[in-house]
Design an enzyme around this catalytic site. Structure first.
Site, PDB file in Angstrom:
ATOM      1  CD  GLU A   1      -3.171   0.596   0.224  1.00 58.43           C
ATOM      2  OE1 GLU A   1      -2.602   1.611  -0.228  1.00 58.43           O
ATOM      3  OE2 GLU A   1      -4.382   0.379   0.065  1.00 58.43           O
TER       4      GLU A   1
ATOM      5  CG  ASN B   1      -8.610   3.749   0.423  1.00 57.99           C
ATOM      6  OD1 ASN B   1      -7.411   3.882   0.639  1.00 57.99           O
ATOM      7  ND2 ASN B   1      -9.174   2.567   0.280  1.00 57.99           N
TER       8      ASN B   1
ATOM      9  CG  ASP C   1     -13.695  -5.654  12.587  1.00 57.17           C
ATOM     10  OD1 ASP C   1     -12.747  -5.741  11.779  1.00 57.17           O
ATOM     11  OD2 ASP C   1     -13.891  -6.481  13.504  1.00 57.17           O
TER      12      ASP C   1
ATOM     13  CG  ASN D   1      -6.782   2.903   4.474  1.00 55.31           C
ATOM     14  OD1 ASN D   1      -5.804   2.189   4.288  1.00 55.31           O
ATOM     15  ND2 ASN D   1      -7.767   2.996   3.600  1.00 55.31           N
TER      16      ASN D   1
ATOM     17  CG  ASP E   1      -7.495   0.892  -2.314  1.00 53.03           C
ATOM     18  OD1 ASP E   1      -6.804   1.628  -1.581  1.00 53.03           O
ATOM     19  OD2 ASP E   1      -7.740  -0.293  -2.036  1.00 53.03           O
TER      20      ASP E   1
END
Length: 292
Positions: free
Chosen positions: A14, A148, A116, A98, A209
């Site tokens: 990531e 994100n 979650d 994130n 994303d």
């Protein structure tokens, strides 16, 4: 445009970032931040983050910031390599931290899951938080469907991909770091009506994303639901699409001329499957327009 493998043998990659002639990225389940040269050589471990690293950024003085997902902290790497707590978001975020983007003043904008995800909880919206250089945490936006990948544009806007919202949302950033003038920058479909993740995913036209901005103001988005990278302009027009033959979850423009699109690939995003395997890869795709 075709994809080539630069590096392989990771768990789940990531937050790719191009800096100092190197590609930087986090590996969730090896709990490390890496960097390498453009061709994948000279791979280095830059930091070890036991509570799972994600978003990366840098303060104006060059110190590295790292999202520590599970304990909801942002870490700071000091010049001697020591990792210290830069900010504590446990009392603010409602899910794992994130992705993150850091502006030229050292203000970090960080999202969180909001629920979650790996425990199969129903979808919930989440807030976006700003962390100032002194570690102060401020909630700057609410009701985002899984905030994100984010970028800051040259004209002072913050773009945030809402993975489960079918859209990219924009804000104007004020001088004091507040977010105003909330609007939809690109909408790909309605917000899913289902709240179970497995049922919501098929309702996503694009699941934004990780993303990156190019020099023409277009956004390259890793579409986490459809195994592709798409280049999108404001309003939602898709100008280019790359299908590398594998799901992709984040991307960054870099390389010596800024025209290499690095992408983080893995078979899926399931925590149990990815932590037990080493199937993630870093891909590279040559594109016509360099990074912003």
């Amino acid at each position: 445009m075709t994809a080539t493998t630069v590096l392989e043998g990771f768990s789940f990659l990531e937050a790719p970032r191009w800096r100092q002639s190197r590609i930087w990225f986090a590996d969730f389940y090896q709990y490390q931040v890496f960097s390498a040269r453009e061709d994948g050589s000279d791979l280095r471990v830059e930091a070890t983050v036991p509570q799972q690293p994600s978003g990366l950024g840098w303060l104006p003085d060059g110190r590295l910031l790292i999202v520590s997902m599970r304990d909801r902290r942002i870490l700071r790497r000091e010049p001697d390599g020591e990792l210290v707590t830069h900010a504590e978001l446990n009392g603010h975020a409602t899910g794992h931290l994130n992705d993150m983007v850091v502006d030229g003043r050292g203000r970090a904008y960080v999202g969180n899951f909001g629920f979650d995800l790996m425990g199969a909880a129903p979808l919930e919206t989440a807030a976006l938080h700003r962390v100032d250089p002194d570690g102060t945490v401020t909630e700057v936006a609410t009701d985002l469907w899984f905030p994100n990948g984010s970028v800051l544009t040259n004209d002072g806007a913050l773009l945030v991909g809402e993975t489960f919202g079918n859209r990219v949302t924009a804000f104007d950033v004020t001088g004091d770091g507040a977010l105003v003038n909330r609007r939809i920058w690109a909408e790909f479909g309605p917000v899913p009506t289902e709240r179970a993740v497995g049922k919501a995913l098929p309702q996503l036209e694009i699941a934004p994303d990780g993303c990156c901005l190019d020099a023409e103001g277009a956004l390259w988005i890793a579409d986490g639901a459809h195994a592709r990278l798409v280049r999108v302009t404001e309003g939602g027009k898709i100008t280019d699409e790359v299908r590398p033959g594998t799901p992709v979850f984040a991307c960054a423009l870099g390389g010596s001329d800024g025209k290499t699109l690095f992408a983080c690939a893995a078979p899926d995003f399931d925590e149990h499957a990815r932590s037990a395997a080493r199937e993630a890869r870093l891909l590279a795709i040559r594109v016509p327009v360099p990074g912003a």
